[in-house]
Write a protein that holds these residues in place. Structure first.
Motif, mmCIF file in Angstrom:
data_model
loop_
_atom_site.group_PDB
_atom_site.id
_atom_site.type_symbol
_atom_site.label_atom_id
_atom_site.label_comp_id
_atom_site.label_asym_id
_atom_site.label_seq_id
_atom_site.Cartn_x
_atom_site.Cartn_y
_atom_site.Cartn_z
ATOM 1 N N GLN A 1 44.972 33.941 55.644
ATOM 2 C CA GLN A 1 44.006 34.732 54.888
ATOM 3 C C GLN A 1 42.709 34.889 55.677
ATOM 4 O O GLN A 1 42.146 35.984 55.765
ATOM 5 N N ARG B 1 50.015 34.866 48.473
ATOM 6 C CA ARG B 1 51.213 34.981 49.308
ATOM 7 C C ARG B 1 50.970 34.547 50.753
ATOM 8 O O ARG B 1 51.899 34.539 51.556
ATOM 9 N N ARG B 2 49.711 34.190 51.071
ATOM 10 C CA ARG B 2 49.378 33.810 52.443
ATOM 11 C C ARG B 2 48.778 32.416 52.495
ATOM 12 O O ARG B 2 48.105 31.990 51.542
ATOM 13 N N PHE C 1 49.468 49.347 48.762
ATOM 14 C CA PHE C 1 48.762 48.862 47.570
ATOM 15 C C PHE C 1 48.038 50.026 46.894
ATOM 16 O O PHE C 1 48.038 50.146 45.660
ATOM 17 N N HIS D 1 52.990 27.509 48.248
ATOM 18 C CA HIS D 1 51.869 28.286 48.797
ATOM 19 C C HIS D 1 51.551 27.913 50.237
ATOM 20 O O HIS D 1 50.819 28.641 50.910
ATOM 21 N N GLN E 1 50.010 47.748 54.589
ATOM 22 C CA GLN E 1 50.108 47.025 53.320
ATOM 23 C C GLN E 1 49.001 47.469 52.368
ATOM 24 O O GLN E 1 49.219 47.583 51.157
ATOM 25 N N TRP F 1 42.986 44.302 47.643
ATOM 26 C CA TRP F 1 44.300 43.860 48.132
ATOM 27 C C TRP F 1 44.243 42.424 48.628
ATOM 28 O O TRP F 1 45.136 41.622 48.352
ATOM 29 N N LYS G 1 44.183 40.100 45.535
ATOM 30 C CA LYS G 1 45.412 40.073 44.749
ATOM 31 C C LYS G 1 46.603 39.519 45.517
ATOM 32 O O LYS G 1 47.550 39.000 44.910
ATOM 33 N N SER G 2 46.576 39.615 46.837
ATOM 34 C CA SER G 2 47.720 39.154 47.628
ATOM 35 C C SER G 2 47.472 37.808 48.295
ATOM 36 O O SER G 2 48.327 37.314 49.036
ATOM 37 N N ARG H 1 57.058 31.210 51.138
ATOM 38 C CA ARG H 1 56.539 31.021 49.777
ATOM 39 C C ARG H 1 57.581 30.390 48.845
ATOM 40 O O ARG H 1 57.691 30.760 47.676
#
Length: 408
Positions: free
Chosen positions: A121, A115-116, A178, A267, A174, A108, A111-112, A272
């Motif tokens: 992150q 978005r951060r 997922f 980004h 989250q 997760w 792949k995500s 976003r």
């Protein structure tokens, strides 16, 4: 005749090449050979003779073997092949063992990640590595219950980090969603934990919204004698009122000084979506001066330790503290509330333009989100009026010098 516990315990291998078979009835027998004693069930399915292994004696007793025989016969009665059902169950267990919470969480995270922001992150990875994986990381995600997650986040809550506990619960949710999409679990179990944690304390970024108090702050910033990168960032913070992370990670490739515009890529933005920041003449002048120092590098505000990284996240707040402004009075993020309040209540600017410039979601009369270029000429004019207004406030008295060393 049916077998007995005594017979099963005492029976010996006779030496027959194919082993000795001792029948218990209904297709089940005990196979005894030189290696050990094995329970077997012979049956027919779809016209074919098959054999199902029921276990090894003494780990599986006579009573346990008979129970397994009964379960297999129930499957046959329902039109299900017991051997195939056993194989599917074994595959499911193997899948569960390989899909531990940590393994799924790392998938997760990867792949995500887009978005951060990089800083977010890193923070999420830290929470998982330090607080979550040591407790539930090795458990198959399908075997984790609400109580497991609750006990994990309550450890965080009990050390006083209530907001972090809520964030970690949200992150776990989250990850479970997922896993739902990947077919590994049936539902997000964290939904059952609503209200289980203490309520998050309400907090706001401290800000100065009174023009009479803002003027002295602007003069203190103008007289600040710290590192040039920090000085420039401090002067730009109230002019641009972007989020501190967006400001300190600004890159020269994003800024068009001739066009008086800064395009922050999606980004780097919280929502976003690419954001355009019109630059007042005051902001352009600050950036042109700074370009003489850092303009050949990547970052507008590089770390003084290495140009490969941008300024640290604590730099601006540390500078404000060194000038005597406590966190209860003003924070770097608080300049957003400063601009939001004064532009609206004092300068009476259009609220939709202010919200656009804050990078908040704004919808048109039909309920559709405006694109990033919406009302750009009007926003340019507003930002110039804002720059002129701040300059007027700053000129209200003599500059008061402050100094600080080794801020990065």
């Amino acid at each position: 005749m049916a077998l007995t516990d005594t017979f099963v315990r005492k029976v010996k291998f006779s030496g027959a090449s194919a082993g000795d078979k001792h029948t218990d009835g209904q297709g089940m027998h005990l196979l005894v050979n030189a290696v050990g004693k094995y329970w077997r069930l012979n049956y027919r399915f779809a016209g074919k003779q098959k054999t199902l292994a029921l276990g090894v004696y003494p780990a599986v007793s006579l009573a346990a073997a008979r129970k397994r025989r009964g379960e297999a016969r129930e499957l046959l009665a329902a039109g299900i092949d017991p051997v195939q059902a056993k194989q599917e169950a074994m595959r499911a267990r193997a899948t569960a063992q390989s899909n531990t919470f940590e393994a799924v969480a790392r998938q997760w995270l990867t792949k995500s990640a887009a978005r951060r922001a990089a800083s977010t992150q890193k923070k999420v990875q830290g929470w998982l590595s330090h607080d979550v994986f040591p407790r539930i990381g090795k458990i198959p995600i399908a075997d984790i219950g609400p109580r497991d997650v609750l006990e994990t986040v309550r450890i965080i809550e009990n050390r006083g980090a209530i907001d972090s506990a809520h964030r970690v619960k949200q992150i776990c949710g989250q990850i479970f969603r997922f896993a739902v999409a990947a077919g590994l679990v049936g539902h997000d179990i964290t939904a059952d934990l609503k209200g289980a944690l203490s309520a998050k304390p309400k907090s706001h970024y401290s800000s100065i919204t009174n023009p009479s108090e803002l003027g002295p702050l602007l003069r203190a910033i103008e007289g600040y004698t710290g590192h040039p990168y920090c000085c420039a960032a401090l002067r730009l913070a109230p002019l641009l009122f972007v989020r501190p992370g967006e400001l300190r990670s600004a890159e020269w490739s994003e800024i068009d000084l001739d066009g008086a515009q800064w395009r922050i890529p999606s980004h780097k933005m919280k929502m976003r979506v690419e954001h355009i920041v019109p630059l007042s003449t005051q902001a352009v002048n600050i950036l042109r001066d700074l370009a003489q120092i850092s303009g050949k590098g990547k970052f507008v505000f590089p770390s003084i330790r290495t140009p490969e990284r941008c300024m640290s996240e604590n730099t601006l707040n540390a500078a404000l503290r060194s000038m005597g402004y406590s966190r209860e009075v003003i924070t770097a993020h608080g300049f957003r509330a400063t601009a939001r309040t004064i532009l609206d209540e004092v300068m009476q600017e259009r609220i939709d333009l202010i919200e656009h410039q804050l990078a908040h979601a704004v919808k048109d009369p039909n309920g559709r989100a405006y694109n990033r270029t919406a009302h750009l000429p009007a926003r340019h004019q507003m930002m110039q009026r804002w720059g002129d207004y701040l300059e007027t406030l700053r000129r209200g008295a003599e500059i008061i010098p402050f100094s600080a060393n080794n801020l990065n």
